[in-house]
Design an enzyme around this catalytic site. Structure first.
Site, PDB file in Angstrom:
ATOM      1  N   GLU A   1     -10.005   7.950   6.803  1.00  0.00           N
ATOM      2  CA  GLU A   1     -10.446   6.727   6.149  1.00  0.00           C
ATOM      3  C   GLU A   1     -11.951   6.780   5.885  1.00  0.00           C
ATOM      4  O   GLU A   1     -12.679   7.557   6.512  1.00  0.00           O
ATOM      5  CB  GLU A   1     -10.189   5.522   7.065  1.00  0.00           C
TER       6      GLU A   1
ATOM      7  N   GLY B   1       4.310   8.098  13.113  1.00  0.00           N
ATOM      8  CA  GLY B   1       4.822   8.203  11.750  1.00  0.00           C
ATOM      9  C   GLY B   1       6.313   8.384  11.640  1.00  0.00           C
ATOM     10  O   GLY B   1       7.090   7.550  12.103  1.00  0.00           O
TER      11      GLY B   1
ATOM     12  N   ASP C   1      -6.858   4.435  17.537  1.00  0.00           N
ATOM     13  CA  ASP C   1      -5.515   4.450  16.947  1.00  0.00           C
ATOM     14  C   ASP C   1      -4.521   5.124  17.898  1.00  0.00           C
ATOM     15  O   ASP C   1      -3.422   4.612  18.134  1.00  0.00           O
ATOM     16  CB  ASP C   1      -5.578   5.187  15.601  1.00  0.00           C
TER      17      ASP C   1
ATOM     18  N   GLY D   1      -8.411  12.507   1.656  1.00  0.00           N
ATOM     19  CA  GLY D   1      -7.545  11.379   1.997  1.00  0.00           C
ATOM     20  C   GLY D   1      -6.906  11.479   3.375  1.00  0.00           C
ATOM     21  O   GLY D   1      -6.044  10.682   3.720  1.00  0.00           O
TER      22      GLY D   1
ATOM     23  N   ILE E   1       8.295  10.479  13.090  1.00  0.00           N
ATOM     24  CA  ILE E   1       9.000  10.979  14.275  1.00  0.00           C
ATOM     25  C   ILE E   1       9.744   9.836  14.947  1.00  0.00           C
ATOM     26  O   ILE E   1       9.153   8.784  15.192  1.00  0.00           O
ATOM     27  CB  ILE E   1       7.998  11.579  15.287  1.00  0.00           C
TER      28      ILE E   1
ATOM     29  N   GLY F   1       1.545   9.248   6.382  1.00  0.00           N
ATOM     30  CA  GLY F   1       1.913   9.565   5.010  1.00  0.00           C
ATOM     31  C   GLY F   1       3.015   8.657   4.507  1.00  0.00           C
ATOM     32  O   GLY F   1       3.760   8.052   5.272  1.00  0.00           O
TER      33      GLY F   1
ATOM     34  N   VAL G   1       4.384   4.190  15.714  1.00  0.00           N
ATOM     35  CA  VAL G   1       4.025   5.285  16.616  1.00  0.00           C
ATOM     36  C   VAL G   1       4.495   6.618  16.043  1.00  0.00           C
ATOM     37  O   VAL G   1       5.683   6.817  15.827  1.00  0.00           O
ATOM     38  CB  VAL G   1       4.648   5.078  18.013  1.00  0.00           C
TER      39      VAL G   1
ATOM     40  N   LYS H   1      -1.108   3.519  20.097  1.00  0.00           N
ATOM     41  CA  LYS H   1       0.230   4.118  20.190  1.00  0.00           C
ATOM     42  C   LYS H   1       0.578   4.426  21.637  1.00  0.00           C
ATOM     43  O   LYS H   1       1.714   4.215  22.084  1.00  0.00           O
ATOM     44  CB  LYS H   1       0.285   5.377  19.334  1.00  0.00           C
TER      45      LYS H   1
ATOM     46  N   GLY I   1       0.840  -1.188   0.000  1.00  0.00           N
ATOM     47  CA  GLY I   1       0.000   0.000   0.000  1.00  0.00           C
ATOM     48  C   GLY I   1       0.876   1.239   0.000  1.00  0.00           C
ATOM     49  O   GLY I   1       2.024   1.203  -0.458  1.00  0.00           O
TER      50      GLY I   1
END
Lengths: 435, 435
Positions: free
Chosen positions: A192, A136, A203, A189, A138, A308, A134, A207, A13
Site C-alpha cells: 500500500e 486470503g 495486519d 501494487g 487459504i 489478491g 485470514v 490475523k 474494491g
C-alpha cells in the site's frame, strides 16, 4: 432447486469486484454445489460511476450501505469495506441485529470487535463468517475450526502477511535493502501507499489474534499481541541468515498454557530465522502459509495466495456456499460465552536460539563490552560474525551472533545491560530461530 | 447442551482405537465445539478379548456389526473395518438404508461404491462423510469440497500414499535400493506385510478417484485411473534425478476437459520427477500433500500426516463434529444425480518433459538403436546419461535421458518401436517431470 441465497455487497474494491466475477463466471457451478443460487441483489460503494470491469446493471444500488440491513430481499450482507470501526462496524452491527447473516474479509474489525459480533450473531441465530479475513484464499479458518476440531491445538504459526513475504523474498533474491524493495513493491501494487500496517506486523497481528481465539478457545485479544515488523531488517541480516542456513520470514505464532489463573496466551508477530528445510521457508512472494499443530493430527500445513482479487473472493464465496448449505457453526469455534479470558504469557522463560544483530561504533573495546553483557546475562554464544569491514569514516559496523538455546529472559537482560551504551549506534535486532 | 450424537464403532484396529482415544481425551472440548457430546454407544471387532490399550467397558459390544444399523440408540455408524466389499459394504448399505449417518475411512469402498452410497445417503437424507479416506489427517475433502467450492477446479494432484513417500525419501537419503528399504519399512510398520496396494499405486488411485469426482463433478471412476507404482525405481534413478535437480515422488494427478462428448477425465498415479524447489518435493517420510488449483483461488497446498492412529482418528472425529453441528452437504460435493459420467482422456497429446531409463545389454550399437527410435518418433532429447560402468560380465547397463517438452504420444511411439528389441533387457521406465 431451493430459493436463492440473496446477498448485498458493501464495497466494490478489488475483492468486491472479485466476488462479482466469481459469482458471475461460476454461478451455475456454485448453485449446484450450494444447492441453491447465490444471487447478488444490491451493491454499494463510494463512487457509483467508477469502472470496475464488472457489470453492475442487474443489481440495486444503495448510496448508504446501512440500508442493506433494512432490505427484506437480502439474506446475507457481505462487508468488504474495511476498517476496524466506522461504517464497516456500524453495518456489521446493524446487519446482525436485524437478523441477517454477515460475511466479511475485514480482519481489523474481527480482531477488534469479533467478540461482540460473534455474540450478536449467536443471539440472532445468524451466520457470521470471515474466512477471507485470514490468509486470503487459504481455508485457514475452516481448516482450524473444522478440519482440526477434534484436536487440542498446541501451537499455530505461519506467514500471515503477503506484503512482508514479498518484500523479504525479494530482498533475498536481489540483495537489496528494505527501503528499495518496499518502493518497488508499492509500484507493483504488492504494498500500500502507506505500508505501515503491513510492514510493522499489525495486519499479521490481526490475523494471529483471530486464529489464536479459534485455536485455544480464548477471547480475541488483539491488544496483547507482541508485534514487531520487518522495517529494521537489512540486506546484511538476510545475507547472514543465508550463510547460517536460514531465511528471514515474518512469523505470527501463538500457543497457550493453562495454570491456576487460567489460560496464558502467547501471541507474537516478529521476523524469525526459518531453517531452509522448514516448510515455512518455501513460500516466496505474496504467499501465506499456516501451520496447525494438534495433539492427534500432528502438524498440518495450509499454503496459498494470501491476498489478491481471486483468492480473497474465493474465500468470501466459500463462506456464502457454506451458508447456502445451511451450515452455521459458532463464529469463533465455540459459543462466544464459552471463550475464556486469557492473560498474556510471560515470554521470559521461553527457550529458543536467537539471532542478535548489533550496530556498533567502530572503535576498540566494543566487542568486549557486548560479550561481557551477554556473559553476565548468561547468554551463551554459538557463533559470532563481525559483518563487513570497518567503515572508512568510522561508520557503524554490524556484529551478528547466534546464541545457543536459552531463555528469552536472558537475552532481554543482556540487552538491558547494554541499553544506553554509547557503543551501540542503534537498537539491537533480535530474531528467534525456527528449525 | 443438546442431546448426544450417539455413535457405533465398527473396527477397533489402529484407527478405531485412535477414535476412542480422541473422543475420550478431548471429549469435553469436542462437546463444546460440536455443541453436543459425541458419545460412543457400541463397538465391534473380530476379537473381543484383544488388548487395544483403550477401555471398552462403557460400550455395548456387538459380535455382528450389522446389528448397529438396527440399534435405536445409534445415530451414526463409524466404519473402520476396511475392504472395498464384504462386511464393510454390507454395513454401509444397511446403515444408510436404515436412516443412520455413516462416517468411514475406507478409501477402497468409496472408490468402488461411493456413487451408490452417496445416492443412498441423499435418499435417506443422512450424512455420509469420509475425510479420513483421503490423505489421513489432512482436511483434503473439506478443503476441496468446501474451502475451494467457489472455484472451477483446474487440476488436483499430490502425494497420496505415505508408504511410498516414506520408501522414496528413505531411498533418497540412504542410496539403498527399493527392496531393501521396503523390508525396513515393513519392520518399522510403515509398510504392510503385503505392500502391493501401496507400492503399486492402488491405494493412491483410490484416493485420486475420490478427489477427481469431488473436483470435477464427475462420477467416481476408479477403473479409469492409469496407475503405476514405485517398485521399478532403482537407486540409480534417484541418483540421476538428484543430479538433474529433482526428487522422485509418487504423484496422483487429475484434470478434466470437456468436449462435445462430455467430460474427458485424466487420472494418473505414477512416479514423477519433482523439481527440488516445488512444494511437493518437500514432504519426507509418510507425509501426504495435496495441491488444488482453482480458477480464482490459484494454487492451494494442504500437507500433513497421511496415515497413523492420531491423524486418521482426527479426520474421523472432524466428520463427526460436522455432523453433530448439523452440517450435511452432498457427500460428493454435488447431488449424486448431477455428477456426470466421463470418458478417460487420451494422454497422447499431453505435453511434458520425460525421464526415460533404459536397461540395455552392454554391447555396441545399442545406443544407436535407442536414439534412432526416439528420432523416428520425433522425441527430442535434452540430456542423455549412460549410467554406471559397463558390467564386467556383460551385465546390463542403465541409460537415462530427459526429453524436451513434447507429447506423450511420441514417447509411447518410441517405446513401441523398441518393443521386443533384444537390446533392452527389461521394460523402459518413463517418469514425467513436474517443475
Amino acid at each position: 432447486m431451493a430459493d436463492s441465497l440473496r446477498i448485498a455487497l458493501a464495497g466494490l474494491g478489488t475483492v468486491g469486484a472479485g466476488v462479482i466475477r466469481v459469482l458471475t463466471e461460476n454461478g451455475d457451478l456454485i448453485a449446484r454445489r450450494a444447492g441453491r443460487p447465490i444471487e447478488i441483489v444490491a451493491v454499494n460503494a463510494r463512487d457509483r460511476s467508477k469502472d470496475r470491469g464488472v457489470d453492475l446493471s442487474g443489481y440495486a444500488w444503495e448510496d448508504d450501505m446501512a440500508a442493506f440491513a433494512d432490505r427484506d430481499d437480502v439474506d446475507v450482507v457481505v462487508e468488504l469495506v474495511g476498517g476496524s470501526d466506522g461504517p464497516a462496524l456500524a453495518l456489521a452491527r446493524k446487519t446482525l441485529a436485524g437478523g441477517k447473516g454477515l460475511v466479511t474479509a475485514n480482519k481489523a474489525m474481527i480482531a477488534h470487535h469479533g467478540m461482540e459480533l460473534a455474540e450478536a450473531a449467536e443471539q440472532a441465530g445468524v451466520p457470521l463468517r470471515y474466512e477471507a479475513a485470514v490468509a486470503g484464499g487459504i481455508p485457514a479458518i475452516k481448516g482450524l475450526g473444522e478440519g482440526a476440531a477434534a484436536n487440542r491445538i498446541e501451537r499455530i504459526y505461519g506467514i500471515l502477511n503477503g506484503t512482508c513475504n514479498y518484500i523479504l523474498s525479494q530482498m533475498e533474491g536481489s540483495g537489496a535493502d528494505f527501503a528499495d524493495v518496499l518502493k518497488d513493491a508499492q509500484e507493483l501494487g504488492y504494498a500500500e501507499a502507506d505500508p505501515t500496517f503491513d510492514v510493522e506486523g499489525v495486519d499479521a497481528a490481526h490475523k494471529l489474534a483471530i486464529l489464536a481465539s479459534l485455536a485455544f478457545g480464548t477471547r480475541i485479544d488483539f491488544g496483547a499481541v507482541d508485534c514487531s515488523g520487518i522495517s529494521a531488517i537489512r540486506a546484511a541480516d538476510i545475507a547472514q541468515a543465508d550463510q547460517l542456513g536460514f531465511v528471514i520470514r515474518l512469523i505470527g505464532l501463538a500457543d497457550c498454557t493453562t495454570d491456576e489463573l487460567g489460560p496464558r496466551l502467547f501471541q507474537r508477530v516478529a521476523p524469525c530465522l526459518v531453517a531452509k528445510d522448514h516448510a515455512l521457508a518455501g513460500p516466496k512472494g505474496p504467499t501465506n502459509a499456516v501451520v496447525i499443530e494438534g495433539d492427534h493430527v500432528g502438524q498440518l500445513l495450509l499454503q496459498g495466495a494470501g491476498a489478491g482479487m481471486g483468492p480473497t473472493a474465493s474465500a468470501v464465496v466459500a463462506d456464502l456456499i457454506d451458508i447456502a448449505r445451511g451450515f452455521n457453526p459458532p463464529p469463533l469455534g465455540l459459543p462466544a460465552a464459552m471463550l475464556q479470558p486469557s492473560t498474556p504469557a510471560d515470554p521470559a522463560g521461553r527457550r529458543n536460539r536467537a539471532y542478535i544483530r548489533f550496530t556498533v561504533a567502530d572503535r576498540p573495546g566494543v566487542l568486549a563490552e557486548i560479550t561481557a553483557a551477554l556473559r553476565d546475562a548468561e547468554v551463551s554464544i554459538e557463533s559470532l560474525i563481525q559483518h563487513g569491514k570497518p567503515g572508512e569514516d568510522g561508520e557503524p559496523v554490524l556484529v551478528a551472533m547466534v546464541t545457543h538455546e536459552g531463555p528469552e529472559g536472558s537475552v532481554a537482560k543482556a540487552l538491558d545491560l547494554l541499553a544506553g551504551s554509547p557503543a551501540l549506534t542503534e537498537a539491537p535486532l533480535v530474531m528467534r530461530l525456527i528449525d
